[in-house]
Design an enzyme around this catalytic site. Structure first.
Site, PDB file in Angstrom:
ATOM      1  N   MET A 108       9.945  25.151   1.415  1.00 33.76           N
ATOM      2  CA  MET A 108       9.173  24.341   0.477  1.00 33.76           C
ATOM      3  C   MET A 108      10.069  23.649  -0.549  1.00 33.76           C
ATOM      4  O   MET A 108       9.876  22.474  -0.871  1.00 33.76           O
ATOM      5  CB  MET A 108       8.142  25.200  -0.251  1.00 33.76           C
TER       6      MET A 108
ATOM      7  N   LYS B 151       0.839  -1.198   0.000  1.00 35.75           N
ATOM      8  CA  LYS B 151       0.000   0.000   0.000  1.00 35.75           C
ATOM      9  C   LYS B 151       0.875   1.249   0.000  1.00 35.75           C
ATOM     10  O   LYS B 151       2.108   1.165   0.113  1.00 35.75           O
ATOM     11  CB  LYS B 151      -0.917  -0.031   1.212  1.00 35.75           C
TER      12      LYS B 151
ATOM     13  N   ARG C 148     -10.031   0.318  15.459  1.00 35.57           N
ATOM     14  CA  ARG C 148      -9.957   1.062  14.208  1.00 35.57           C
ATOM     15  C   ARG C 148     -10.843   0.391  13.163  1.00 35.57           C
ATOM     16  O   ARG C 148     -11.847   0.932  12.744  1.00 35.57           O
ATOM     17  CB  ARG C 148      -8.484   1.158  13.750  1.00 35.57           C
TER      18      ARG C 148
ATOM     19  N   TYR D 178      13.987  30.952   7.116  1.00 33.11           N
ATOM     20  CA  TYR D 178      12.771  31.567   7.640  1.00 33.11           C
ATOM     21  C   TYR D 178      12.760  31.600   9.171  1.00 33.11           C
ATOM     22  O   TYR D 178      13.189  30.650   9.835  1.00 33.11           O
ATOM     23  CB  TYR D 178      11.538  30.797   7.187  1.00 33.11           C
TER      24      TYR D 178
END
Length: 375
Positions: free
Chosen positions: A315, A42, A140, A262
């Site tokens: 980013m 998966k 779950r 930043y």
């Protein structure tokens, strides 16, 4: 565009070692011995590419694959047509015909799914395969003990399809000392006794390392196949599969007392040489792996040298402190390993307050990909 040309234009690249993936599966299959060793593919094969992973594992001898959603299941069937393919998300409402056509095996997670699959099989005149998921403590997915008792008692319902597996999932398997492991094992024995003679599956990657008591009939490793850490402590015996690299875009000097990136969260304590590499959180490299999170930042590896990140992850850009690296070993255009054989993915993940699973499955689309070791 040729692969070499694409790589020449890329700021990030992934190298995926399919032979390491196959070796990891063979190693886990040796640990499970008489238990069939399947594979979870998966999350796009944990970021390696689902079709590549499925085909590689099939060639290695794996015959049972576990996907999360039906689309993954269809892709896996195409890449590994000889394998059984289970869909862990269960039977989506009204989708039984598509599962049949695609050769998918639903993992039935609630009584409604069991009834819908049974009714579809009766209408189609076929006893199609399915698994039943039992909730032994995760809270779950899966049938509760009371629901399992009701379903097991409804023998005319279960008889309409071919129940090929009953399974559950470990909550704290990575911590062998956690008492929940033993409680889940006891509950699993209790619940699977309701379905005598049906093959059983409990062990994911951690479950395999917990020992034979947890192996049952089918194991379904995931993260260990792809080189990640299964257990909370101790050495990781698996081979790394994915190497993520970033290209050095520029290097420059910065004076002691200046800040980088930043938020000005990190002030340089010495005159420094900084390398800027061309990936960031848009590529799945987590922002919290950089400075500003109250911990030492992650490391990278460049031409034989381990170097720390400095400042925040942006980013598209990450700054590295390469002050102690000879200029010849880190210059514009060089490739830096962000994780791989020298910088374990789980070490980077720990710095970011997450797990290797998240880094691997979140790899962005801007990397070029090179596969090695596959036939």
């Amino acid at each position: 565009m040729a692969h070499a040309e694409r790589e020449g234009l890329a700021c990030g690249r992934l190298t995926i070692d399919l032979e390491a993936l196959a070796d990891n599966w063979r190693s886990l299959a040796e640990r499970t011995q008489q238990t069939e060793c399947g594979a979870a593919i998966k999350g796009d094969g944990y970021g390696t590419g689902l079709e590549k992973a499925a085909a590689t594992l099939s060639r290695a001898g794996c015959r049972t694959l576990f996907t999360a959603v039906p689309d993954e299941g269809l892709r896996a069937r195409s890449a590994a047509p000889e394998s059984r393919v289970f869909v862990l998300a269960g039977l989506l409402p009204g989708a039984a015909e598509a599962y049949r056509k695609g050769g998918l095996i639903p993992v039935l997670n609630c009584p409604d799914e069991v009834i819908e699959w049974a009714e579809y099989c009766a209408a189609a005149g076929q006893r199609l395969p399915a698994a039943i998921h039992l909730d032994t403590g995760m809270n779950r997915m899966g049938l509760s003990l009371e629901e399992a008792r009701l379903i097991a008692a409804a023998k005319d319902v279960v008889a309409r399809f071919d129940l090929v597996l009953v399974m559950s999932h470990l909550v704290c398997g990575g911590d062998p000392a956690n008492p929940l492991n033993a409680r889940q094992l006891e509950r699993f024995h209790e619940m699977t006794a309701l379905f005598p003679g049906v093959p059983r599956s409990l062990a994911n990657s951690p479950g395999i390392f917990l020992g034979a008591d947890y192996h049952f009939d089918v194991a379904r490793p995931g993260i260990s196949l792809y080189g990640g850490r299964a257990m909370d402590d101790g050495e990781n015996p698996m081979r790394p599969v994915v190497t993520a690299e970033a290209r050095v875009l520029i290097t420059h000097s910065a004076a002691k007392g200046e800040t980088v990136g930043y938020g000005a969260v990190e002030t340089l304590r010495r005159d420094s040489r900084i390398a800027i590499v061309g990936i960031g959180y848009a590529d799945g490299y987590h922002r919290l792996a950089g400075a500003g999170g109250g911990h030492k930042p992650a490391n990278a590896w460049v031409n034989g040298h381990v170097v720390p990140l400095v400042g925040r992850v942006s980013m598209d850009l990450i700054a590295l402190d390469v002050t102690d690296v000879p200029e010849a070993d880190c210059s514009r255009g060089d490739w830096v390993e962000m994780f791989g054989p020298h910088i374990p993915v789980d070490d980077v993940a720990a710095k970011a307050g997450t797990i290797g699973y998240e880094l691997l499955t979140g790899l962005g689309s801007r990397y070029t990909r090179t596969y090695i070791g596959g036939s």
